[in-house]
Write a protein that holds these residues in place. Structure first.
Motif, PDB file in Angstrom:
ATOM      1  N   ASN A 212       0.848  -1.196   0.000  1.00  0.00           N
ATOM      2  CA  ASN A 212       0.000   0.000   0.000  1.00  0.00           C
ATOM      3  C   ASN A 212       0.885   1.247   0.000  1.00  0.00           C
ATOM      4  OD1 ASN A 212      -2.918  -1.131   0.892  1.00  0.00           O
ATOM      5  ND2 ASN A 212      -1.338  -2.215   2.048  1.00  0.00           N
TER       6      ASN A 212
ATOM      7  N   ASP B  24      -2.496   6.893   1.357  1.00  0.00           N
ATOM      8  CA  ASP B  24      -3.572   7.744   0.854  1.00  0.00           C
ATOM      9  C   ASP B  24      -3.989   8.588   2.059  1.00  0.00           C
ATOM     10  OD1 ASP B  24      -5.903   8.932   0.017  1.00  0.00           O
ATOM     11  OD2 ASP B  24      -6.913   7.072  -0.566  1.00  0.00           O
TER      12      ASP B  24
ATOM     13  N   ARG C  44      -5.575  10.315   4.894  1.00  0.00           N
ATOM     14  CA  ARG C  44      -6.978  10.350   5.283  1.00  0.00           C
ATOM     15  C   ARG C  44      -7.285  11.588   6.108  1.00  0.00           C
ATOM     16  NH1 ARG C  44     -10.343   8.593   2.586  1.00  0.00           N
ATOM     17  NH2 ARG C  44      -8.748   9.350   1.181  1.00  0.00           N
TER      18      ARG C  44
ATOM     19  N   ALA D 135      -1.759  -2.751  -3.701  1.00  0.00           N
ATOM     20  CA  ALA D 135      -2.975  -2.576  -2.911  1.00  0.00           C
ATOM     21  C   ALA D 135      -3.345  -1.100  -2.871  1.00  0.00           C
ATOM     22  CB  ALA D 135      -2.768  -3.172  -1.513  1.00  0.00           C
ATOM     23  N   GLY D 136      -3.780  -0.609  -1.711  1.00  0.00           N
ATOM     24  CA  GLY D 136      -4.308   0.736  -1.609  1.00  0.00           C
ATOM     25  C   GLY D 136      -3.307   1.822  -1.963  1.00  0.00           C
ATOM     26  N   GLY D 137      -3.808   2.902  -2.544  1.00  0.00           N
ATOM     27  CA  GLY D 137      -2.988   4.059  -2.839  1.00  0.00           C
ATOM     28  C   GLY D 137      -2.258   4.031  -4.158  1.00  0.00           C
TER      29      GLY D 137
ATOM     30  N   ASN E 130     -12.330  -2.265  -4.349  1.00  0.00           N
ATOM     31  CA  ASN E 130     -12.179  -1.321  -3.248  1.00  0.00           C
ATOM     32  C   ASN E 130     -11.313  -1.884  -2.125  1.00  0.00           C
ATOM     33  OD1 ASN E 130     -13.910   0.459  -4.606  1.00  0.00           O
ATOM     34  ND2 ASN E 130     -15.716  -0.525  -3.723  1.00  0.00           N
ATOM     35  N   TYR E 131     -10.884  -0.995  -1.233  1.00  0.00           N
ATOM     36  CA  TYR E 131      -9.989  -1.360  -0.145  1.00  0.00           C
ATOM     37  C   TYR E 131     -10.727  -1.276   1.186  1.00  0.00           C
ATOM     38  CZ  TYR E 131      -6.914  -0.409  -4.063  1.00  0.00           C
ATOM     39  OH  TYR E 131      -6.343  -0.405  -5.299  1.00  0.00           O
TER      40      TYR E 131
ATOM     41  N   THR F 123     -10.943   1.045   3.743  1.00  0.00           N
ATOM     42  CA  THR F 123     -11.722   2.252   4.065  1.00  0.00           C
ATOM     43  C   THR F 123     -11.752   3.247   2.912  1.00  0.00           C
ATOM     44  OG1 THR F 123      -9.784   3.329   5.052  1.00  0.00           O
ATOM     45  CG2 THR F 123     -11.209   2.077   6.530  1.00  0.00           C
ATOM     46  N   THR F 124     -11.169   2.918   1.782  1.00  0.00           N
ATOM     47  CA  THR F 124     -11.152   3.825   0.633  1.00  0.00           C
ATOM     48  C   THR F 124     -11.585   3.087  -0.631  1.00  0.00           C
ATOM     49  OG1 THR F 124      -8.811   3.349   0.200  1.00  0.00           O
ATOM     50  CG2 THR F 124      -9.300   5.257   1.583  1.00  0.00           C
TER      51      THR F 124
ATOM     52  N   GLY G 150     -11.303   2.042  -4.609  1.00  0.00           N
ATOM     53  CA  GLY G 150     -10.334   1.860  -5.682  1.00  0.00           C
ATOM     54  C   GLY G 150     -10.978   2.235  -7.006  1.00  0.00           C
TER      55      GLY G 150
END
Length: 248
Positions: A155, A158, A160, A195-197, A222-223, A225-226, A228
């Motif tokens: 990740n 991102d 938050r 993965a995320g970000g 999607n991830y 809490t955010t 995709g």
């Protein structure tokens, strides 16, 4: 922290439909994720029902990410038929106290040891770009290699709103790709998964470069809490660079 995160009950029918969509995209695994510190018995019971419902209708491996586990909880998940458990170490042991104050790095590693002990596969990675030094990124790669994960999700922060990292800069594409290369050198036979970000730090161009230079899997959709991007967009990208799906 006051970050906008929804709390919802597991909807079994929605999970089954999501698993069907995931299978149709060509993915090999469907992960049931709950944003909790650790599961209670009620949540584990819901997961058991979900796993049974998915297995009746979808031919796909099921993994879970439900937070810190006890030995009994790890055994329950294994007996349900969960193949793989995700529990990220998050960052280097030396930097962890700068990120998390509610529990220790050792507690997270203990869960991974329990997961491996009952026969589930270990999936563990973390977030690049939380303020760690380059030396700590290297430390993190070595510590992940020492637990022999079958899969490492990478990740990229991102930022938050409402958290201490809200104003941190995004990881530049060059730094992100260098991290990918370093993790590949540290874990030559491990599946490294975007993965995320990645959408923010790498975009389409950087994601393609990563897939051609060290990453060999991506999380689609999607991830935790955010959001995709659409799965179809990732599939188009894989076709554009002529990378086959399910070539494991």
């Amino acid at each position: 922290f006051q970050s906008p995160v929804r709390s919802i009950r597991l909807d079994i029918a929605e999970l089954v439909e999501a698993a069907k969509k995931t299978q149709k995209s060509g993915a090999t695994e469907f992960c049931i994720v709950a944003a909790v510190k650790s599961p209670d018995q009620r949540l584990l019971d819901q997961v058991a029902v979900a796993v049974q419902a998915i297995e009746r209708e979808v031919d796909i491996d099921i993994s879970c990410s439900l937070g810190t586990l006890t030995a009994d909880q790890a055994q329950q998940l294994h007996e349900m038929g969960v193949k793989r458990y995700n529990h990220n170490l998050e960052t280097a042991r030396s930097f962890f106290p700068q990120v998390v104050t509610t529990h220790t790095w050792e507690e997270r590693k203990n869960t991974l040891d329990l997961v491996r002990g009952v026969g589930m596969e270990v999936c563990s990675g973390g977030i690049i770009g939380m303020g760690e030094s380059l030396e700590q990124r290297a430390e993190f790669a070595v510590q992940l290699a020492e637990i022999s994960p079958c899969e490492v999700p990478m990740n990229f922060l991102d930022p938050r709103p409402g958290t201490p990292f809200a104003n941190r800069p995004l990881v530049p594409m060059g730094d992100a790709l260098r991290a990918v290369a370093a993790f590949r050198l540290a874990m030559p036979s491990t599946t490294l998964r975007f993965a995320g970000g990645r959408e923010l730090s790498l975009g389409d161009d950087g994601t393609e470069k990563g897939l051609l230079s060290g990453i060999n899997a991506i999380i689609a959709g999607n991830y935790l809490t955010t959001l995709g991007q659409e799965i179809e967009k990732d599939i188009d990208m894989l076709g554009r660079i002529d990378l086959p799906i399910k070539a494991l």
